[in-house]
Structures are given as structure tokens and as C-alpha cells.
Design a protein around this motif. Structure first.
Motif, short mmCIF file in Angstrom:
data_model
loop_
_atom_site.label_atom_id
_atom_site.label_comp_id
_atom_site.label_asym_id
_atom_site.label_seq_id
_atom_site.Cartn_x
_atom_site.Cartn_y
_atom_site.Cartn_z
N VAL A 13 3.75 -1.50 -10.03
CA VAL A 13 3.70 -0.14 -9.49
C VAL A 13 4.40 -0.11 -8.14
O VAL A 13 4.24 -1.03 -7.33
CB VAL A 13 2.22 0.30 -9.36
N VAL A 14 5.18 0.93 -7.92
CA VAL A 14 5.82 1.09 -6.60
C VAL A 14 5.62 2.51 -6.10
O VAL A 14 5.38 3.43 -6.89
CB VAL A 14 7.35 0.79 -6.64
N GLN A 73 5.24 9.69 -0.68
CA GLN A 73 5.54 8.72 -1.73
C GLN A 73 4.91 9.22 -3.02
O GLN A 73 3.90 9.93 -3.00
CB GLN A 73 4.97 7.35 -1.38
N ALA A 74 5.52 8.81 -4.14
CA ALA A 74 4.94 9.12 -5.45
C ALA A 74 4.77 7.81 -6.19
O ALA A 74 5.55 6.86 -6.00
CB ALA A 74 5.85 10.06 -6.22
N ILE A 75 3.77 7.74 -7.03
CA ILE A 75 3.48 6.49 -7.74
C ILE A 75 4.35 6.39 -8.99
O ILE A 75 4.32 7.28 -9.85
CB ILE A 75 1.98 6.43 -8.13
N VAL A 76 5.14 5.34 -9.07
CA VAL A 76 5.95 5.10 -10.26
C VAL A 76 5.52 3.76 -10.85
O VAL A 76 5.45 2.76 -10.14
CB VAL A 76 7.46 5.08 -9.92
N THR A 101 -0.87 -0.64 -4.59
CA THR A 101 -0.11 -0.83 -5.84
C THR A 101 -0.95 -1.68 -6.81
O THR A 101 -1.00 -1.39 -8.00
CB THR A 101 1.23 -1.54 -5.57
N THR A 102 -1.63 -2.68 -6.27
CA THR A 102 -2.41 -3.59 -7.12
C THR A 102 -3.58 -2.87 -7.81
O THR A 102 -3.92 -3.18 -8.94
CB THR A 102 -3.01 -4.73 -6.27
N VAL A 157 0.87 -1.17 0.00
CA VAL A 157 0.00 0.00 0.00
C VAL A 157 0.91 1.22 0.00
O VAL A 157 1.87 1.29 0.76
CB VAL A 157 -0.91 0.01 1.26
N MET A 158 0.60 2.16 -0.91
CA MET A 158 1.40 3.39 -0.95
C MET A 158 0.69 4.46 -0.13
O MET A 158 -0.50 4.35 0.12
CB MET A 158 1.54 3.87 -2.39
#
Ligand code: PRX
Length: 653
Positions: free
Chosen positions: A548-549, A558-561, A530-531, A520-521
Motif C-alpha cells: 500500500v502506498v 494523500q490517497a490510499i492506493v 501502510t502496514t 505512514v500516510m
């Protein structure tokens, strides 16, 4: 000396701030609360339950069939009566409940008496269209007074509300409406954000194209924009609610009667419907609001900047503060409209004394520069709070110095949608504070940092954050998925609630929450799995696979990459256009908050022999680090390929 140097000196001293004598002297809660709760936890919570007005007293404080709790069993009460009627009956109906500030500059002052009238009318309206204690109501609104009125009207008639954050997409709204089997949606034509009107009603219309049991949509006219209308289904708030009687007799509901569902991301693509019940939730929301924010209802002006779409808005805009008779500020818009000083101007305008906000906003203010807070009179402030994500010591110190003028205790409050109320936090006037630490569990709460096997790690070490005794506002489960509740929270460690966070205890035993240890981000204090983002990406026609991380980000935590493998025949050279299309697609599937910051096109993903994606390695790439140990990969060359591919400029940056 440059500011950063002086800051790092401060931090290396491991600074400890003691409560000032004057604050300590007048604090709502004193040190002996910890001892009192320790001596008899249930008696302590029973005492706190007396903050509420009960129509019938409970006959058992706690019925604990791990992991299912019932609190104040046999007791009966009404949530909306506790927030409103009893204050009016006690003669404080003329006290301001809300100073509402719309983004365009419109404002409205609403007293407790006025709020009660509006809630009664809305309750009558809901009943007139067949909503009752067995139903669920989805609320999809901007932060305007009607949103709070709608929540309290549902609570008054015993219908559970399910508030869906207005930034979520039609798809996300639809799945939440379906999961809760909502019979009514309350929305508005739109709201104001960043200087212009945005629309909400079209998303509701789109969501309701999917199968559902919604009979009506109740629509507040906020912006006056054009909306599509379905006569058999849609109702204007100003037509239905306004004409209702302002008399409404509230019924009593069981302490364990459902109050609300709130969806939050878990480790799968399907959000969990965390649900809360009445007596225990209200007890702890009220107690923590009183204790942690030291609220003096006759004097304070309290402002929690959270939207009602999140748990913070439920517990610390609606239920906790209203039960305690607080005077609050609510603001519809963004903090940079029309100026980056907007929040500070409102603090000055309303003489806000208590401010509760998120580290992301604090870091954003730091970036914008001190001139904005310095342009306003912030001297009314006496207490500052932080919530939603770890606060870095630099941001903590800036908050203290620039916003609080070294004069306000800071409460860094750790909790979750599932816990319902604050669990770990300093008590102002009692607990010493350290920049970046949530310090210790509140009275009545038992938390432990444990190792892999569930044994306490002891001071000076890190591990998993767990809660070891039931608490009144704990979630009663995942809506419709009892097994998921057990699997997610109660299976990792025996007899303990596993929060999904990592934490360390320092040498003094203070808690430092480090962030999620699952998939979980936490982006700007909001949980996104992430899923969930991966499954949104693979539903795009160009994407074959996605990983996704959450990468560290100075501003948003955090940023979604995202790393994506394209389907055969799709040329990664389509570049910027493809990236935009993928980002828009995710926004469409989930909401703008889930848009990846960066998308990298790769030929392969790093997987173990059993097919699990090794996100750790992708995080190394996303954070520009040397890639860590890759020996357990099915194909050890993959990371080399990814790095080479990205370095040769094929990536979407
Ligand atoms: O990771 C923790 C982080 O936010 C998660 C809970 O998210 P949500 O249910 O959306 O509720 C947010 C508002 C209570 C936690 O598992 N979190 C929350 N507060 C803190 C925090 N992390 C560090 N420090 C905090 N004060």
C-alpha cells in the motif's frame, strides 16, 4: 487574468504577510515571549503552569531522564476543576461553553455552570458502577455534548479516557479496548451523518464478542434507533446519569497522573497507545490555545471543526479552550449536509470569530465553489487556523481571501498526537506568515531540521524534523510498550525526538513541513499506516500479498492506493465486485477512512533482495510517473511487468 495565473504570480513572489497593526496591538502574546522563553525555558513553562489552578504546587519543574519526562513534579490538580469549577467559582458560570449544533438542525446551548452539573452527575454515575482512578474508559461517540461530558467526568475521577473515533470499525475498537484494558465503554445508539442516522452500539456489541474486561456499556440515546440490549452489562445514560446528584467533590491528582490514551497509527499494523498525563499536558494545551488563537474569552466565539476522536479534539475542543473559558461551537455532522454552505451558515449564526480546520476541508470548499461562503456573512471571523497536514499555498491563499476576506491572520499549526499541543506555528500579531509555511517553533519549543546524521541542515535545505528539548505536553510513552516508544521516537537521532516528518528551512529559516518520511500516510489529515492497511488486505480470502502506498491527491493530501497479488485460483477478471469486496473488507477491519481509493491487481511486487517492498516505485506508478531507479530490485523486470499488466487493462481501476 484567470484566477490560477494570478495565484501563481502571488506565490512566486514568495509572499510575506505582516500582522496588521491593530491585531498586533491587541495580541495576547508579544514578540518578547520568544526572548523570554529562550532566556530561561523552564521558568517560561513554570509561568505558563500558573494558568492552571493547582491544589498543591510542584517542587520541581522538570525531571528529565531522556526520553522520560516528568513535569511539575509533586504538583497536584484536577483537570475537570480546571476546565469548569474554577470558572463557575469565578462568577462566569453563565458564560456559554458550547453552542452545540446537531446535524438534523437540533441545537443546544450549554453554559459552564450547566456543563459542570452534567460532569458531576456523570462522575457520580461512573463511580456508582465502580470506575475509579486506576481504570481506563473507552469512549466511542459522535460529536455530541455527552462525549465532552464523558471525557471530563473520567478526568474528574482520575480514570484515563481512551476516545476511539466513531468512524473506526468494531475490529479497531476491539483492539483498542483490549490494549488499554478498558473496564467501561461509553457510546451512543448512533449519531447523524450525511442526512441519516448511523449506528454505533452494534459495533460495540461486536467488539465485545472478543475477549475483554469490560463490565459495563453506558449508552446515550441520540437517535432512538433500535439497539440490542444485554441487561447485565448495558446501561442507558438517561437512566443512570440523570438520576445522580449534582454534587461531586473532585479529588486532586498528581501532575503526572494519566489523563488519557489516544491511539495513532505507526509503521506497524498495531496502533500505538499514545498516553498523556495531567499537569504538563494541560499547561501547554492552555498556553498554546491562548497564544496561537489569541483567545479573548469574553468576546470570541471559537470553532475547531475536529472530532473528539483525534488529538485536535482533545487539546483544542476540550482541554485548552475550556481551561481558557472559551465559548465554542461544536457540530455533529458533515459540512455538506443539508447544504454545502453548512459551516458558513453556522459561522454566521453563532458569529464565529476564530475558525480552526483542516486543509482537506479547505480544498473541498475550493472545489465546491465560492458561492457557498459568499452566500453567508463571515465578517465576524478574525483569525483562521489550519492543522493536520501540509497546506498548499493555493489553499492557504483561498482561505485567506475567500473565508478571511484578507482580514484574518492564518496560523498553520504543526503538531502531533505525541506532542499533545501545537509546536510550530506563527503567533498572530507577532509572526509574519507565508502561504504554506508553519513558520517557527513557539516560545519554549526547540525544533531543528537535521540531516541523516542528525546535524542541522541550515537555512535553504531540507531534512528530518526533530524536537531537541523536552516540552510539557510531550507524550509520556506508548501504553504498555516502553521499548517501542524509545525505538520509534528516540533512536533515529541521539538525544532528539524524531517526529517522522520531513521539513525544509527556507532562506529566512521558516519551517515548511513536507509530510511523513516513514510508512505512514496522511489522508485528509488522518494518520493511517501502510502496514495496517496491508495487513487488513491480506486477511481477505482472495489476497495473497499486498503493498500500500499514499499517492498525492489534490483533495485529501494523500490517497490510499493498494497493489494486491491474488491467491491462486482467484480470477482478477472478477473486477469491480472484487474491488468492492476488498474495500469493504478494509473498512470492516479498520474503518471507512482507511478504504483504498484504488486497488490494482498485479502479478508481482517490487522487492529488494532482502525482501523489502520498494514503495517508492509503486508510488511512481500510483502517481502516473515514470518509474524511478529500480536497480536494487531482486528482479528488475517486476516494474515492467506491473506497468504492462496495468496498461493492458487488467487492473482494477
Ligand atoms: O505529518 C504531520 C501532519 O500530521 C501528523 C500528525 O498527525 P496526528 O498525530 O494525527 O495529529 C494531527 C493533528 C495535530 C504530523 O506528523 N501534520 C500535522 N499538522 C501539520 C502536519 N503537516 C504539515 N503541516 C501541519 N500544520
Amino acid at each position: 487574468m484567470p484566477e490560477s495565473e494570478s495565484l501563481s504570480n502571488l506565490l512566486s513572489e514568495n509572499r510575506l504577510f505582516k500582522p496588521s497593526d491593530s491585531f498586533a496591538k491587541n495580541a495576547n502574546v508579544k514578540f518578547d515571549s520568544y526572548q523570554e522563553a529562550k532566556k530561561d525555558r523552564l521558568a517560561f513553562w513554570e509561568k505558563q503552569a500558573n494558568r492552571l489552578t493547582w491544589d498543591k504546587k510542584w517542587n520541581q519543574v522538570l525531571d528529565w531522564q531522556l526520553p522520560f519526562a516528568k513535569w511539575f513534579v509533586g504538583g497536584k490538580l484536577n483537570a475537570s476543576v480546571n476546565c469548569l469549577d474554577r470558572h463557575v467559582a469565578a462568577g462566569i458560570g453563565n458564560r456559554v461553553a458550547f453552542f452545540f449544533e446537531g446535524e438534523p438542525g437540533d441545537s443546544k446551548t450549554i453554559t459552564y455552570s450547566q456543563l459542570l452539573i452534567e460532569v458531576k452527575k456523570c462522575a457520580n454515575a461512573l463511580e456508582s458502577i465502580g470506575i475509579g482512578a486506576e481504570d481506563r474508559v473507552a469512549i466511542y461517540m459522535p460529536l455530541i455534548p455527552e462525549a465532552v461530558i464523558a471525557m471530563l467526568a473520567c478526568a474528574r475521577i482520575g480514570a484515563m479516557h481512551s476516545v476511539v473515533f466513531g468512524g473506526f470499525s468494531a475490529e479497531a475498537l476491539s483492539s483498542r479496548i483490549q490494549d488499554a484494558d478498558a473496564k467501561l465503554v461509553i457510546t451512543s445508539d448512533g449519531g447523524y451523518r450525511r442526512g441519516s442516522a448511523f449506528a454505533l452500539k452494534p459495533a460495540v456489541d461486536k467488539a465485545l464478542e472478543n475477549p475483554n474486561n469490560v463490565k459495563h456499556v453506558l449508552v446515550v440515546k441520540r437517535t432512538g434507533q433500535e439497539v440490542e440490549w444485554k441487561n447485565s452489562r448495558d446501561l442507558w445514560w438517561h437512566e443512570l446519569v440523570e438520576k445522580q446528584s449534582d454534587e461531586h467533590e473532585a479529588k486532586s491528582f498528581d501532575s503526572e497522573h494519566g489523563l488519557f490514551i489516544l491511539y495513532t497509527s505507526g509503521t506497524t499494523a498495531k496502533p500505538k497507545g499514545i498516553f498523556h498525563t495531567t499537569g504538563g499536558y494541560l499547561t501547554q494545551a492552555a498556553y498554546t490555545h491562548h497564544a496561537v488563537f489569541d483567545l479573548k474569552p469574553e468576546k470570541d466565539v471559537y470553532w475547531c471543526t475536529a472530532d473528539i476522536g483525534w488529538i485536535t479534539g482533545h487539546s483544542y475542543v476540550v482541554y485548552g479552550p475550556l481551561i481558557n473559558g472559551a465559548t465554542q461551537v461544536i457540530y455533529e455532522g458533515t459540512p455538506d449536509t443539508p447544504t454545502k454552505a453548512r459551516v458558513f451558515q453556522l459561522i454566521e449564526k453563532y458569529k464565529v470569530t476564530i475558525l480552526y480546520t483542516a486543509p482537506t476541508l479547505i480544498r473541498t470548499w475550493m472545489k465546491w465553489g465560492d458561492e457557498f461562503p459568499n452566500s453567508c456573512d463571515l465578517s465576524s471571523l478574525r483569525l483562521l487556523g489550519s492543522v493536520g497536514e501540509p497546506i498548499n499555498p493555493e489553499a492557504w491563499m483561498w482561505y485567506r481571501e475567500v473565508i478571511g476576506k484578507n482580514n484574518c491572520p492564518i496560523v498553520d499549526t504543526w503538531w502531533q498526537t505525541e506532542t499533545g499541543s501545537i509546536m510550530i506555528s506563527p503567533l498572530p500579531g507577532v509572526t509574519e506568515t507565508k502561504p504554506g509555511s508553519a513558520m517557527k517553533p513557539l516560545p519554549g519549543i526547540s525544533a531543528e531540521v537535521v540531516d541523516d546524521k542528525g546535524n542541522p541542515v541550515g537555512n535553504g535545505k531540507g531534512g528530518y524534523l526533530t524536537l531537541t528539548e523536552p516540552w510539557p505536553s510531550m507524550t509520556r510513552g506508548v501504553w504498555g510498550e516502553p521499548q517501542r516508544f524509545i525505538d520509534t521516537y528516540w533512536s533515529r537521532f541521539k538525544n532528539m525526538y524524531f517526529a517522522g516528518d520531513g521539513a525544509k528551512l527556507d532562506e529566512d529559516g521558516a519551517f515548511w513541513v513536507l509530510g511523513r518520511v516513514d510508512d505512514v500516510m496522511n489522508v485528509s489529515g488522518h494518520r493511517i499506516s501502510t502496514t495496517e492497511v496491508e495487513s487488513a488486505l491480506v486477511s481477505h480470502e482472495a489476497v495473497a500479498e499486498a503493498a500500500v502506498v499514499g499517492a498525492n491527491d489534490a483533495m485529501t493530501g494523500q490517497a490510499i492506493v493498494a497493489f494486491v497479488i491474488l491467491r491462486g485460483g482467484i480470477d482478477s477478471a472478477t473486477g469491480a465486485e472484487l474491488e468492492k469486496s476488498l474495500k469493504d473488507h478494509v473498512a470492516n477491519e479498520i474503518g471507512a477512512i482507511a478504504k483504498p481509493k484504488k486497488i490494482m491487481v498485479v502479478a508481482e511486487l517490487p522487492k529488494t533482495r532482502s525482501g523489502k517492498i520498494m514503495r517508492r516505485l509503486l508510488r511512481d506508478v500510483a502517481e502516473n510517473r515514470q518509474v524511478g531507479d529500480a536497480t536494487t530490485l531482486a528482479d528488475p523486470n517486476v516494474m515492467k511487468l506491473i506497468s504492462e499488466g496495468l496498461n493492458s487493462g487488467k487492473s482494477e481501476d
